[in-house]
Structure formats: structure tokens, C-alpha cells
Motif scaffolding. Structure first.
Motif, PDB file in Angstrom:
ATOM      1  N   ARG A  15       0.828  -1.253   0.013  1.00 26.90           N
ATOM      2  CA  ARG A  15       0.042   0.168   0.070  1.00 26.90           C
ATOM      3  C   ARG A  15       0.696   1.104  -0.051  1.00 26.90           C
ATOM      4  N   ASN A  16       2.276   1.224   0.142  1.00 29.80           N
ATOM      5  CA  ASN A  16       3.210   2.369   0.411  1.00 29.80           C
ATOM      6  C   ASN A  16       3.916   2.342  -0.933  1.00 29.80           C
ATOM      7  N   LEU A  17       3.687   1.485  -2.026  1.00 32.82           N
ATOM      8  CA  LEU A  17       4.391   1.471  -3.183  1.00 32.82           C
ATOM      9  C   LEU A  17       3.961   2.430  -4.331  1.00 32.82           C
ATOM     10  N   THR A  18       4.482   3.598  -4.155  1.00 34.04           N
ATOM     11  CA  THR A  18       4.154   4.578  -5.274  1.00 34.04           C
ATOM     12  C   THR A  18       4.868   4.198  -6.537  1.00 34.04           C
ATOM     13  N   VAL A  19       4.428   5.063  -7.648  1.00 35.58           N
ATOM     14  CA  VAL A  19       5.367   4.694  -8.932  1.00 35.58           C
ATOM     15  C   VAL A  19       7.033   4.957  -8.511  1.00 35.58           C
ATOM     16  N   VAL A  20       7.176   6.158  -7.829  1.00 34.73           N
ATOM     17  CA  VAL A  20       8.615   6.645  -7.445  1.00 34.73           C
ATOM     18  C   VAL A  20       9.055   5.496  -6.862  1.00 34.73           C
ATOM     19  N   ARG A  21       8.686   5.117  -5.473  1.00 31.04           N
ATOM     20  CA  ARG A  21       9.400   3.931  -4.978  1.00 31.04           C
ATOM     21  C   ARG A  21       9.669   2.811  -5.757  1.00 31.04           C
ATOM     22  N   CYS A  22       8.539   2.299  -6.519  1.00 30.66           N
ATOM     23  CA  CYS A  22       8.697   1.067  -7.316  1.00 30.66           C
ATOM     24  C   CYS A  22      10.057   1.328  -8.165  1.00 30.66           C
ATOM     25  N   LEU A  23      10.127   2.243  -9.111  1.00 29.63           N
ATOM     26  CA  LEU A  23      11.105   2.917  -9.831  1.00 29.63           C
ATOM     27  C   LEU A  23      12.568   2.679  -9.402  1.00 29.63           C
ATOM     28  N   HIS A  97      10.583   1.358   3.417  1.00 30.57           N
ATOM     29  CA  HIS A  97      10.653   0.650   4.673  1.00 30.57           C
ATOM     30  C   HIS A  97      11.515   1.417   5.943  1.00 30.57           C
ATOM     31  N   LEU A  98      10.709   1.764   6.826  1.00 30.77           N
ATOM     32  CA  LEU A  98      11.695   2.127   8.081  1.00 30.77           C
ATOM     33  C   LEU A  98      11.563   1.411   9.138  1.00 30.77           C
ATOM     34  N   PHE A  99      12.596   1.000   9.738  1.00 31.69           N
ATOM     35  CA  PHE A  99      12.899   0.220  10.918  1.00 31.69           C
ATOM     36  C   PHE A  99      13.403   1.186  11.877  1.00 31.69           C
ATOM     37  N   LEU A 100      12.300   1.547  12.788  1.00 32.31           N
ATOM     38  CA  LEU A 100      12.658   2.578  13.980  1.00 32.31           C
ATOM     39  C   LEU A 100      13.235   1.751  15.228  1.00 32.31           C
ATOM     40  N   TYR A 101      14.407   1.548  15.071  1.00 38.54           N
ATOM     41  CA  TYR A 101      15.308   0.712  16.177  1.00 38.54           C
ATOM     42  C   TYR A 101      16.733   0.538  15.495  1.00 38.54           C
ATOM     43  N   PHE A 102      17.662   0.643  16.285  1.00 35.13           N
ATOM     44  CA  PHE A 102      18.770  -0.099  16.112  1.00 35.13           C
ATOM     45  C   PHE A 102      19.429  -0.527  17.427  1.00 35.13           C
ATOM     46  N   PHE A 125       6.312   2.328   5.244  1.00 31.27           N
ATOM     47  CA  PHE A 125       6.032   1.259   6.240  1.00 31.27           C
ATOM     48  C   PHE A 125       6.915   1.231   7.385  1.00 31.27           C
ATOM     49  N   VAL A 126       6.332   1.348   8.617  1.00 26.98           N
ATOM     50  CA  VAL A 126       7.113   1.670   9.943  1.00 26.98           C
ATOM     51  C   VAL A 126       7.123   0.218  10.831  1.00 26.98           C
ATOM     52  N   ALA A 127       8.317  -0.324  11.055  1.00 23.32           N
ATOM     53  CA  ALA A 127       8.369  -1.349  12.024  1.00 23.32           C
ATOM     54  C   ALA A 127       9.362  -0.988  13.307  1.00 23.32           C
ATOM     55  N   THR A 128       9.218  -1.678  14.440  1.00 23.27           N
ATOM     56  CA  THR A 128      10.169  -1.387  15.376  1.00 23.27           C
ATOM     57  C   THR A 128      10.542  -2.735  16.075  1.00 23.27           C
ATOM     58  N   SER A 129      11.511  -2.541  17.275  1.00 27.86           N
ATOM     59  CA  SER A 129      11.583  -3.934  17.938  1.00 27.86           C
ATOM     60  C   SER A 129      11.874  -3.298  19.426  1.00 27.86           C
ATOM     61  N   THR A 130      11.195  -4.153  20.575  1.00 24.49           N
ATOM     62  CA  THR A 130      11.257  -3.597  21.890  1.00 24.49           C
ATOM     63  C   THR A 130      11.255  -4.640  22.742  1.00 24.49           C
ATOM     64  N   ASN A 131      11.793  -4.579  23.879  1.00 23.31           N
ATOM     65  CA  ASN A 131      11.709  -5.471  24.901  1.00 23.31           C
ATOM     66  C   ASN A 131      10.517  -5.710  25.690  1.00 23.31           C
ATOM     67  N   GLU A 145      -2.780   3.622  17.426  1.00 22.46           N
ATOM     68  CA  GLU A 145      -3.496   5.228  16.658  1.00 22.46           C
ATOM     69  C   GLU A 145      -2.323   5.728  15.890  1.00 22.46           C
ATOM     70  N   SER A 146      -1.046   5.183  15.839  1.00 24.22           N
ATOM     71  CA  SER A 146       0.100   5.838  15.326  1.00 24.22           C
ATOM     72  C   SER A 146       0.020   5.162  13.773  1.00 24.22           C
ATOM     73  N   GLY A 147      -0.498   4.193  13.737  1.00 19.04           N
ATOM     74  CA  GLY A 147      -0.397   3.319  12.172  1.00 19.04           C
ATOM     75  C   GLY A 147       0.598   2.380  12.217  1.00 19.04           C
ATOM     76  N   LEU A 148       1.517   2.073  13.391  1.00 23.78           N
ATOM     77  CA  LEU A 148       2.558   1.321  13.324  1.00 23.78           C
ATOM     78  C   LEU A 148       2.431   0.000  12.774  1.00 23.78           C
ATOM     79  N   ASP A 149       3.093  -0.405  11.560  1.00 24.61           N
ATOM     80  CA  ASP A 149       2.669  -1.455  10.943  1.00 24.61           C
ATOM     81  C   ASP A 149       3.215  -2.844  11.352  1.00 24.61           C
ATOM     82  N   HIS A 150       4.121  -2.832  12.328  1.00 21.56           N
ATOM     83  CA  HIS A 150       4.881  -4.379  12.473  1.00 21.56           C
ATOM     84  C   HIS A 150       5.730  -3.698  13.875  1.00 21.56           C
ATOM     85  N   ILE A 151       5.599  -4.600  14.873  1.00 23.76           N
ATOM     86  CA  ILE A 151       6.328  -4.689  16.102  1.00 23.76           C
ATOM     87  C   ILE A 151       6.890  -5.975  16.479  1.00 23.76           C
TER      88      ILE A 151
END
Length: 336
Positions: A15-23, A97-102, A125-131, A145-151
């Protein structure tokens, strides 16, 4: 469960794949393949994925984590929202894709959910990792509410006694209650997001709990249960407290009778150096997640801009070295 998880995952991603991103993704793929075949660096596209570190602080003291063990030499810091939003403004048009964690625990940044919401407003698309220690009612509501896609939530045991061997200063029951709370919040709010993944890092002390972990994940109602191999920094040091599992299916090391050596799966042709990067909380652009100290930094994105660092002489020099099989020190524990 895994099949349904991946269907939903790629549905959210698509759902986040715009033409610019695909190209841009097509250009990246073609440029990597050309570089690999000709052994000559070609790269003019931006990465489709980046990891961004909200903070390198943590509430736990995990002995094989450079942050928790106190081995991390980088200065402790917290990423500011203005700096994060400027970065997103620059890269989001081509970023998928954004992974909001390191390193560290991302939810210790007070602006964490604000960052998620801002990236989502850019169609990323936003993902994160948490303890999992901060999944209160308020935070769970904010996550949905934030719309976070993957935790991804770490749960390296099925009871307090085994969990606390690695997750030192952690509270097994608190994490399990938080997972249940997030699952319930998502259900009550009739939201498909976030996809909830439990992660189990396998050591020798907990390898007999793998089956129980999968049953626990099912009982808790999460979307996916993942078994992860452990990176052990001084695996051949006789003083090492944590050991690789005996079952080599769950280990990234092979025992040759006298010592452990890393298991290699690939040929050292690193797709990540074309497709992704890691931004630390102070702005250093590191090549990948194995460069925890940002020793091979391509520059500071807050000072020079992401694009300038991504295409820098330093970055291209490392990519060229990899094409010829010259691997820097950060690659020593990489299974690729």
C-alpha cells in the motif's frame, strides 16, 4: 500463522508502493546485479529501507548486547523529533521501509510514537523492535493510533527463571501482560495494525523451551513467533556466561571440536550496501546493523544530508571493497 502473517505484511507494504518508490527499487536491484556481475560499482539510487535509532539507552542489562553490557562506546543520546522529521522529509519519497530501532530501547524516546505517526504520514511502512516493558494502556492505544505496521517483541523464555538469564533487570510477567494488552487493544479498536511478532533468541539455557515458546505465542494471540540465533561476542572465551545452543539449527556458530566459528550462508555479496543503511541517534550513517559503533560511518546525515553521505567516497569505497571480497571488521559475525 506464518503464511497469513506474510500475506498481511506484504499487503501493508504494498500500500506504500508509489510509482517513484517502485522505480527506485527496480533501479537499486538492477544496479546491484550489474555491480555484482561486472565487479564495478554502479549506484545512483537511494536505499528503499533504513533503520533509525530513536535512542541508544536501555532499561535492561543483557550481557550479549553492547548497550546493556556497557560495551557501547558511542555517547548515549536521544534522537530529537525535529532531526527525525528533517531526515524523513529528505528520504521518504523513495523510502519504502523504516525500521525505527537500532541499539537501545526505542520507547525510551518520549517522541517515539510521534516519529511513527510522522513517518506514516509520509506513506512509509514502519516497524520497530522492543523489549516490551513499556506496553501500558496509554502506549498500546498510541501504538494502534500511530499506524505502526509491525512490532517485534523480545521474549527469550517461557518462564521468569529462564527469561531473566539473558534479559537481566527484566520482568517476564510485565512483558507478557504488555503483549496481551497490545493484542487486546488492537482487537478492541478493530485495527489490523500492528502486526505483532514475538522473538525468541536461543541460547543453551533456553533451547529446550523453543516448542513451549511457540505454544505461548499462539496462546497470547500474536501473529508470528520467530526463533532467532544469538550473536555471542566472545564465544570462545572460557569465561563466557552464555553459550550457543547444542542444536545447530538454532546457532549461528559451528563447533569444530576445539572452538566455535561463525556459520557462513552466503558468498559475501552484500545487498544491504545498495539497499539499506542505519542512522544512529546522533546522525551517523552506518553501513549496517553489525557496525554498532558506527566505526565505518559514511558521514553525519544531520550535518551533510542523507544523500551526500549515501553517495560519499567512504560509502562507495566500502561497496567496492565488498565487490572484490575485501570484508571490513564489522563483517566478521555476519552470516551472509
Amino acid at each position: 500463522m506464518p503464511v497469513i502473517f506474510f500475506i498481511r505484511y506484504f499487503f501493508f507494504l504494498s500500500r506504500n508502493l508509489t510509482v517513484v518508490r517502485c522505480l527506485n527499487l527496480c533501479r537499486l536491484s538492477m544496479q546491484f546485479l550489474f555491480s555484482r556481475m561486472r565487479r564495478r560499482l554502479v549506484l545512483s539510487a537511494m536505499p528503499f529501507s533504513i533503520s533509525v535509532e530513536p535512542t541508544n539507552k536501555c532499561n535492561l542489562a543483557c550481557p550479549e548486547c553492547v548497550t546493556g553490557s556497557g560495551r557501547l562506546k558511542r555517547k548515549t543520546g536521544v534522537l530529537s523529533f525535529p532531526a527525525f522529521s528533517c531526515l524523513m522529509d529528505e528520504v521518504s519519497s523513495e523510502l519504502i521501509h523504516l525500521f525505527l530501532y537500532f541499539q537501545g530501547e526505542p520507547m525510551l524516546n518520549p517522541d517515539f510514537l510521534k516519529m511513527v505517526a510522522y513517518a506514516k504520514s509520509k506513506g512509509v511502512f514502519v516497524a520497530t523492535s522492543t523489549n516490551g516493558h513499556f506496553l501500558t494502556d496509554r502506549v498500546c492505544d498510541g501504538i494502534v493510533e500511530s499506524g505502526l505496521d509491525h512490532i517485534v517483541i523480545s521474549l527469550d523464555g517461557v518462564r521468569s527463571s529462564s527469561y531473566s538469564v539473558y534479559r537481566r533487570n527484566g520482568d517476564f510477567e510485565r512483558v507478557r501482560a504488555g503483549i496481551s494488552r497490545l493484542v487486546e487493544t488492537r482487537s478492541v479498536r478493530r485495527s489490523a495494525r500492528p502486526l505483532i511478532e514475538l522473538q525468541f533468541i536461543v541460547f543453551r539455557h533456553n533451547e529446550d523451551e523453543v516448542g513451549e515458546f511457540k505454544l505461548l505465542a499462539k496462546t497470547l494471540g500474536v501473529d508470528k513467533a520467530t526463533i532467532k540465533t544469538a550473536q555471542i561476542y566472545d564465544v570462545n572465551d572460557p569465561r563466557t556466561e552464555l553459550l550457543p545452543p547444542r542444536d545447530e539449527r538454532y546457532s549461528r556458530y559451528v563447533y569444530d571440536g576445539t572452538r566455535y566459528r561463525p556459520r557462513r550462508k552466503g558468498r559475501g555479496l552484500c545487498w544491504r550496501q545498495w539497499s539499506a543503511g542505519v542512522v544512529t541517534c546522533d546522525g551517523s550513517l552506518a553501513p549496517c546493523c553489525f557496525d554498532k559503533e558506527a566505526e565505518c560511518s559514511y558521514g553525519n546525515v544531520f550535518d551533510s544530508g542523507f544523500s551526500s553521505c549515501w553517495f560519499s567516497v567512504t560509502a562507495n569505497g566500502l561497496r567496492s571493497d565488498l565487490l572484490y571480497g575485501r570484508r571490513p571488521g564489522i563483517c566478521k559475525d555476519c552470516p551472509e
